[in-house]
Write an enzyme that holds these catalytic residues in place. Structure first.
Site, PDB file in Angstrom:
ATOM      1  N   ASP A   1       0.826  -1.206   0.000  1.00  0.00           N
ATOM      2  CA  ASP A   1       0.000   0.000   0.000  1.00  0.00           C
ATOM      3  C   ASP A   1       0.864   1.261   0.000  1.00  0.00           C
ATOM      4  O   ASP A   1       1.974   1.257   0.539  1.00  0.00           O
ATOM      5  CB  ASP A   1      -0.897  -0.025   1.245  1.00  0.00           C
ATOM      6  CG  ASP A   1      -2.038   0.966   1.147  1.00  0.00           C
ATOM      7  OD1 ASP A   1      -2.323   1.453   0.029  1.00  0.00           O
ATOM      8  OD2 ASP A   1      -2.646   1.273   2.188  1.00  0.00           O
TER       9      ASP A   1
ATOM     10  N   ASN B   1     -10.564  -2.901  -6.667  1.00  0.00           N
ATOM     11  CA  ASN B   1      -9.738  -1.920  -7.407  1.00  0.00           C
ATOM     12  C   ASN B   1     -10.251  -1.657  -8.825  1.00  0.00           C
ATOM     13  O   ASN B   1      -9.864  -0.669  -9.455  1.00  0.00           O
ATOM     14  CB  ASN B   1      -8.273  -2.363  -7.481  1.00  0.00           C
ATOM     15  CG  ASN B   1      -7.502  -2.192  -6.199  1.00  0.00           C
ATOM     16  OD1 ASN B   1      -6.537  -2.910  -5.926  1.00  0.00           O
ATOM     17  ND2 ASN B   1      -7.898  -1.230  -5.365  1.00  0.00           N
TER      18      ASN B   1
ATOM     19  N   ARG C   1     -11.391   1.878  -9.598  1.00  0.00           N
ATOM     20  CA  ARG C   1     -10.483   3.042  -9.696  1.00  0.00           C
ATOM     21  C   ARG C   1     -10.616   3.710 -11.072  1.00  0.00           C
ATOM     22  O   ARG C   1     -11.137   3.095 -12.005  1.00  0.00           O
ATOM     23  CB  ARG C   1      -9.037   2.583  -9.499  1.00  0.00           C
ATOM     24  CG  ARG C   1      -8.789   2.162  -8.071  1.00  0.00           C
ATOM     25  CD  ARG C   1      -7.325   2.114  -7.745  1.00  0.00           C
ATOM     26  NE  ARG C   1      -7.185   1.891  -6.317  1.00  0.00           N
ATOM     27  CZ  ARG C   1      -6.079   2.071  -5.625  1.00  0.00           C
ATOM     28  NH1 ARG C   1      -4.983   2.478  -6.235  1.00  0.00           N
ATOM     29  NH2 ARG C   1      -6.028   1.849  -4.327  1.00  0.00           N
TER      30      ARG C   1
ATOM     31  N   SER D   1      -8.317  -5.269   4.328  1.00  0.00           N
ATOM     32  CA  SER D   1      -8.729  -4.963   2.953  1.00  0.00           C
ATOM     33  C   SER D   1      -9.034  -6.190   2.094  1.00  0.00           C
ATOM     34  O   SER D   1      -8.633  -6.255   0.929  1.00  0.00           O
ATOM     35  CB  SER D   1      -7.656  -4.111   2.255  1.00  0.00           C
ATOM     36  OG  SER D   1      -7.447  -2.923   2.959  1.00  0.00           O
TER      37      SER D   1
HETATM   38  C1  FPP Z   1      -1.992   0.043  -3.380  1.00  0.00           C
HETATM   39  O1  FPP Z   1      -1.446   1.329  -3.254  1.00  0.00           O
HETATM   40  C2  FPP Z   1      -1.336  -0.632  -4.478  1.00  0.00           C
HETATM   41  C3  FPP Z   1      -1.969  -1.163  -5.563  1.00  0.00           C
HETATM   42  C4  FPP Z   1      -3.433  -1.116  -5.755  1.00  0.00           C
HETATM   43  C5  FPP Z   1      -1.203  -1.768  -6.647  1.00  0.00           C
HETATM   44  C6  FPP Z   1      -0.026  -2.600  -6.247  1.00  0.00           C
HETATM   45  C7  FPP Z   1       0.781  -2.811  -7.436  1.00  0.00           C
HETATM   46  C8  FPP Z   1       2.108  -2.773  -7.501  1.00  0.00           C
HETATM   47  C9  FPP Z   1       3.025  -2.659  -6.353  1.00  0.00           C
HETATM   48  C10 FPP Z   1       2.707  -2.839  -8.866  1.00  0.00           C
HETATM   49  C11 FPP Z   1       3.555  -3.957  -9.140  1.00  0.00           C
HETATM   50  C12 FPP Z   1       3.006  -5.271  -8.740  1.00  0.00           C
HETATM   51  C13 FPP Z   1       3.350  -6.399  -9.355  1.00  0.00           C
HETATM   52  C14 FPP Z   1       2.974  -7.704  -8.784  1.00  0.00           C
HETATM   53  C15 FPP Z   1       4.110  -6.373 -10.582  1.00  0.00           C
HETATM   54  P1  FPP Z   1      -2.400   2.565  -3.510  1.00  0.00           P
HETATM   55  O2  FPP Z   1      -2.346   2.915  -4.929  1.00  0.00           O
HETATM   56  O3  FPP Z   1      -3.773   2.248  -2.996  1.00  0.00           O
HETATM   57  O4  FPP Z   1      -1.728   3.664  -2.656  1.00  0.00           O
HETATM   58  P2  FPP Z   1      -2.452   4.877  -1.921  1.00  0.00           P
HETATM   59  O5  FPP Z   1      -3.207   4.274  -0.759  1.00  0.00           O
HETATM   60  O6  FPP Z   1      -1.333   5.733  -1.499  1.00  0.00           O
HETATM   61  O7  FPP Z   1      -3.362   5.542  -2.905  1.00  0.00           O
END
Ligand code: FPP
Length: 261
Positions: A30, A78, A81, A206
């Protein structure tokens, strides 16, 4: 054997951990969006930076000898989004499979993707299936990536599998128990995650591994996922190593059981 591994991590930092290695680690990655926004960048830049951390954690787990690592990459929720972020993430998963193919194969890692893949595009499905197929006999570590995944959705899917068996009279409803439910999850062969790490300081599950996390230990890191590194990973492991896992029993019972081993 560690010496055969082809890894780019800082192994000296990982070597400072001397405790028990969890058999299965789950990670809620996250904070990518906030990492980017705080630097005046668009959110997808944070996800790309987060993919670098994915490599660090996959390699660290392989180096330590973990049996399995499950990464929460994209939840069932997700999909709600903004379209450009969803598209950007799907392209990033595709790119990851291409870029990390060699590291995965060179290090004896088996790739599995869990979740509702019917919602993914045909190109991504074919990339996933290609790497799953070619890595399926690798047994040094299982890298499970949860995409279009929800823990409740997984339980509903399991309930349907069992209900269909009951409808076909293959099982009696009296036979439905914890073991049967567990067998109907995506990866019944994996042990439940002993440790779940979440970044960005949020204390939430989550919808991640809802069934399997019943007795997991949690470690919440204040770092955003792109900043998570070997040092912070060792902190998570040390915190896990210091805990007594009781599974509903008393501390005294567990100490007695441990001393008789
Ligand atoms: C949550 O952070 C993260 C995600 C929804 C995506 C996770 C994906 C990666 C780390 C990319 C690479 C993964 C692989 C397996 C290649 P957020 O976007 O919700 O962060 P925020 O809470 O700050 O908005």
């Amino acid at each position: 054997m560690k010496s055969n591994l082809k890894l780019s991590i800082n192994q000296d930092i990982i070597d400072t951990y001397e405790g028990d290695v969890p058999k299965h680690i789950g990670v809620i990655m996250d904070g990518n969006g906030r990492w980017a926004q705080e630097r005046g960048m668009i959110r997808i830049r944070g996800h790309h930076e987060g993919a670098k951390t994915v490599r660090t954690v996959v390699e660290s787990c392989r180096y330590l000898g973990c049996e399995a690592l499950t990464l929460y990459a994209f939840s069932a929720q997700n999909w709600g989004r903004p379209e450009d972020e969803v598209k950007g993430l799907m392209s990033l998963f595709d790119l990851y499979i291409k870029k990390e193919r060699k590291t995965i194969l060179d290090n004896g890692i088996q790739l599995r993707v869990i979740g509702d893949r019917s919602k993914l595009g045909p190109k991504l499905i074919s990339a996933i299936e290609g790497l799953e197929e070619i890595s399926k006999d690798n047994s040094d570590m299982i890298l499970q990536v949860a995409v279009s995944y929800g823990g409740r959705e997984e339980i509903i899917r399991a309930a349907k599998i069992i209900a269909e068996k009951a409808t076909r009279n293959e099982i009696d409803t009296d036979q439905i128990d914890e073991h049967m439910l567990a067998s109907a999850m995506y990866s019944p062969d994996l042990p439940d995650p002993e440790l779940i790490v979440r970044t960005s300081g949020e204390f939430r599950v989550s919808n991640f591994l809802t069934w399997q996390s019943a007795y997991s230990e949690f470690f919440v890191s204040d770092l955003y996922w792109p900043d998570f590194d070997e040092e912070e990973f060792v902190k998570a492991l040390k915190s896990f190593g210091d805990r007594q896992r009781r599974f509903g029993k008393t501390g005294e019972q567990i100490s007695k059981e441990d001393s008789s081993k």
